[in-house]
Design an enzyme around this catalytic site. Structure first.
Site, mmCIF file in Angstrom:
data_model
loop_
_atom_site.group_PDB
_atom_site.id
_atom_site.type_symbol
_atom_site.label_atom_id
_atom_site.label_comp_id
_atom_site.label_asym_id
_atom_site.label_seq_id
_atom_site.Cartn_x
_atom_site.Cartn_y
_atom_site.Cartn_z
ATOM 1 N N HIS A 1 -73.603 72.639 -127.602
ATOM 2 C CA HIS A 1 -72.683 72.051 -128.598
ATOM 3 C C HIS A 1 -73.187 71.540 -129.814
ATOM 4 O O HIS A 1 -72.860 70.095 -130.047
ATOM 5 C CB HIS A 1 -71.546 70.984 -127.870
ATOM 6 C CG HIS A 1 -70.462 70.898 -128.357
ATOM 7 N ND1 HIS A 1 -69.125 70.701 -127.472
ATOM 8 C CD2 HIS A 1 -69.826 70.934 -129.559
ATOM 9 C CE1 HIS A 1 -68.087 70.969 -128.334
ATOM 10 N NE2 HIS A 1 -68.430 70.981 -129.558
ATOM 11 N N THR B 1 -67.901 79.132 -130.689
ATOM 12 C CA THR B 1 -68.180 77.906 -131.154
ATOM 13 C C THR B 1 -67.044 76.833 -131.400
ATOM 14 O O THR B 1 -67.111 75.900 -132.026
ATOM 15 C CB THR B 1 -68.906 77.864 -132.661
ATOM 16 O OG1 THR B 1 -68.002 78.638 -133.432
ATOM 17 C CG2 THR B 1 -70.138 78.590 -132.609
ATOM 18 N N SER B 2 -65.839 77.354 -130.508
ATOM 19 C CA SER B 2 -64.810 76.709 -130.635
ATOM 20 C C SER B 2 -64.619 75.532 -129.627
ATOM 21 O O SER B 2 -65.248 74.247 -129.790
ATOM 22 C CB SER B 2 -63.486 77.208 -130.895
ATOM 23 O OG SER B 2 -63.376 78.254 -129.973
ATOM 24 N N ARG B 3 -63.904 75.968 -128.510
ATOM 25 C CA ARG B 3 -63.842 75.346 -127.328
ATOM 26 C C ARG B 3 -64.174 76.097 -126.071
ATOM 27 O O ARG B 3 -63.611 77.080 -126.181
ATOM 28 C CB ARG B 3 -62.493 74.433 -127.272
ATOM 29 C CG ARG B 3 -62.266 73.236 -128.076
ATOM 30 C CD ARG B 3 -63.035 71.949 -127.564
ATOM 31 N NE ARG B 3 -62.879 70.913 -128.388
ATOM 32 C CZ ARG B 3 -63.523 70.595 -129.464
ATOM 33 N NH1 ARG B 3 -64.585 71.485 -129.923
ATOM 34 N NH2 ARG B 3 -63.286 69.446 -130.179
ATOM 35 N N ARG C 1 -51.998 83.544 -135.699
ATOM 36 C CA ARG C 1 -50.736 83.582 -135.309
ATOM 37 C C ARG C 1 -49.993 83.879 -136.650
ATOM 38 O O ARG C 1 -48.740 84.459 -136.873
ATOM 39 C CB ARG C 1 -50.401 82.100 -134.988
ATOM 40 C CG ARG C 1 -50.644 81.879 -133.520
ATOM 41 C CD ARG C 1 -50.283 80.575 -133.196
ATOM 42 N NE ARG C 1 -50.835 79.299 -133.936
ATOM 43 C CZ ARG C 1 -50.692 78.122 -133.617
ATOM 44 N NH1 ARG C 1 -49.863 77.805 -132.786
ATOM 45 N NH2 ARG C 1 -51.560 77.144 -134.431
ATOM 46 N N GLY D 1 -72.518 72.717 -133.014
ATOM 47 C CA GLY D 1 -71.910 73.101 -134.081
ATOM 48 C C GLY D 1 -71.940 72.307 -135.320
ATOM 49 O O GLY D 1 -72.130 72.960 -136.443
ATOM 50 N N GLU E 1 -68.005 71.698 -119.661
ATOM 51 C CA GLU E 1 -69.331 70.978 -120.422
ATOM 52 C C GLU E 1 -69.351 69.540 -120.185
ATOM 53 O O GLU E 1 -68.234 68.841 -120.126
ATOM 54 C CB GLU E 1 -69.495 71.312 -121.726
ATOM 55 C CG GLU E 1 -68.344 70.890 -122.746
ATOM 56 C CD GLU E 1 -68.704 71.287 -124.161
ATOM 57 O OE1 GLU E 1 -69.006 70.364 -125.001
ATOM 58 O OE2 GLU E 1 -68.536 72.393 -124.292
ATOM 59 N N GLY F 1 -59.082 79.970 -139.370
ATOM 60 C CA GLY F 1 -59.010 78.798 -139.904
ATOM 61 C C GLY F 1 -60.065 78.803 -141.051
ATOM 62 O O GLY F 1 -60.601 79.608 -141.215
ATOM 63 N N ARG F 2 -60.386 77.292 -141.211
ATOM 64 C CA ARG F 2 -61.511 76.989 -142.107
ATOM 65 C C ARG F 2 -62.727 77.497 -141.656
ATOM 66 O O ARG F 2 -63.529 78.360 -142.556
ATOM 67 C CB ARG F 2 -61.593 75.540 -142.287
ATOM 68 C CG ARG F 2 -60.390 74.738 -143.129
ATOM 69 C CD ARG F 2 -60.715 73.439 -143.237
ATOM 70 N NE ARG F 2 -59.685 72.517 -143.721
ATOM 71 C CZ ARG F 2 -58.907 71.710 -143.477
ATOM 72 N NH1 ARG F 2 -58.723 71.926 -141.958
ATOM 73 N NH2 ARG F 2 -57.742 71.284 -143.980
ATOM 74 N N ILE F 3 -62.904 77.259 -140.379
ATOM 75 C CA ILE F 3 -64.388 77.747 -139.975
ATOM 76 C C ILE F 3 -64.692 79.501 -139.873
ATOM 77 O O ILE F 3 -65.414 79.994 -140.116
ATOM 78 C CB ILE F 3 -64.819 77.071 -138.641
ATOM 79 C CG1 ILE F 3 -64.659 75.633 -138.789
ATOM 80 C CG2 ILE F 3 -65.972 77.583 -138.184
ATOM 81 C CD1 ILE F 3 -64.795 74.831 -137.327
#
Length: 313
Positions: free
Chosen positions: A280, A231-233, A175, A282, A262, A152-154
């Site tokens: 966290h 760095t996502s979840r 996907r 980011g 977390e 995606g963007r990141i």
């Protein structure tokens, strides 16, 4: 219209919210589940943040609330389907944190490959014996292969930095195929990507569909010299399997900004020298957090004015 903001935000955002007549929980401490559920009964719009969980049971009955404006891109702490069924619109803040998060992912990659966290701890502990030719040898960054999970963007922002800045080859798992302005090869499975990449960076959204997307099989497929960045979840990665791989030396290192439970971080993970651990961070620049807050309030203003909200999820 009654508006409530669940957490302390940057000063300029708080001032704007006050000007809109919002009530503020001016604290860094999250409200408990009972108090958050009460917000849905008592307010028309709620501005919430990561950690402000809104589970399906909180939407039972006939809530007064009609908007939850999330401060952040990820919204897996909100049961969006249950909210929609209750007639509540959920919004987020896409785009504004792309560069900051990609920058931090690059920092984690550099720190993990070059053992920067370990070296910094050595110096602070006054344990550095002085320079030697074989001390703390890490891995070269330039020319490595970076595998992106979630283009995606990141993911794209990190890939551009890695390719154009460090000459890295880019693989990705997504996907659907992406029309990219840099060379990249899409692979069919996360295991294929894990086996071929020198560094794997996770940029997939959180939620039930992606829980443990990068699981034990993918971690086992990584090279012994492989590095995992997230760095996502936290729950996109099987944290237990990752810890075992780091402890045994099955993979080289990890750089993490997010964790499964977390703010709790397992003691076994904290004990590892080959894990770079951040709290966290980011999107943690003032400019980005102000932009996030203002985007959340833009959604509230549109809602109050009876207009289409700009960022529905």
């Amino acid at each position: 219209m009654k508006i409530f903001v669940t957490r302390r935000l940057p000063d300029s955002v708080m001032a704007r919210a006050r000007g809109m007549g919002a009530e503020l929980h001016d604290s860094d401490t999250a409200l408990n589940d009972t108090d958050r559920a009460a917000l849905l009964r008592d307010y028309d719009a709620v501005v919430c943040t990561l950690g402000d969980r809104f589970s399906a049971d909180m939407f039972a009955g006939d809530p007064r609330c009609r908007l939850i404006a999330n401060f952040g891109v990820g919204y897996n702490h909100i049961d969006a389907d249950a909210a929609q069924a209750a007639g509540i619109t959920v919004t987020n803040t896409p785009g504004v944190l792309t560069d900051a998060t990609a920058d931090l992912a690059m920092a984690l990659m550099l720190m993990a490959l070059r053992r920067a966290g370990e070296g910094e701890r050595m110096v602070r502990a006054d344990a550095w014996p002085g320079w030697t030719p074989t001390q703390m040898l890490g891995q070269t960054v330039t020319g490595r292969t970076l595998g992106i999970v979630g283009m995606g963007r990141i993911g794209q922002a990190m890939a551009r930095r890695a390719h154009h800045g460090f000459g890295m080859q880019i693989l990705y798992y997504n996907r659907s195929a992406k029309d990219l302005n840099f060379p990249a090869q899409r692979l069919d499975t996360v295991e294929d990507l894990a086996a071929q990449a020198d560094v794997v960076a996770i940029h997939a959204p959180g939620g039930a569909d992606t829980r443990h997307l990068f699981g034990a099989a993918a971690i086992a497929a990584m090279k012994p010299t492989g590095v995992l960045i997230n760095t996502s979840r936290g729950d996109v990665v099987d944290e237990g399997a990752l810890i075992e791989a780091l402890e045994s030396g099955a993979i080289y290192a990890a750089g993490l900004d997010v964790y499964e439970a977390e703010p709790a971080v397992p003691a076994r993970l904290r004990a590892l020298d080959n894990a770079v651990l951040l709290p966290h961070l980011g999107s943690a620049t003032l400019e980005v957090r102000e932009a996030m807050g203002n985007m959340a309030l833009d959604n509230v203003e549109a809602f109050v004015a009876g207009r289409q909200v700009p960022n529905p999820v």
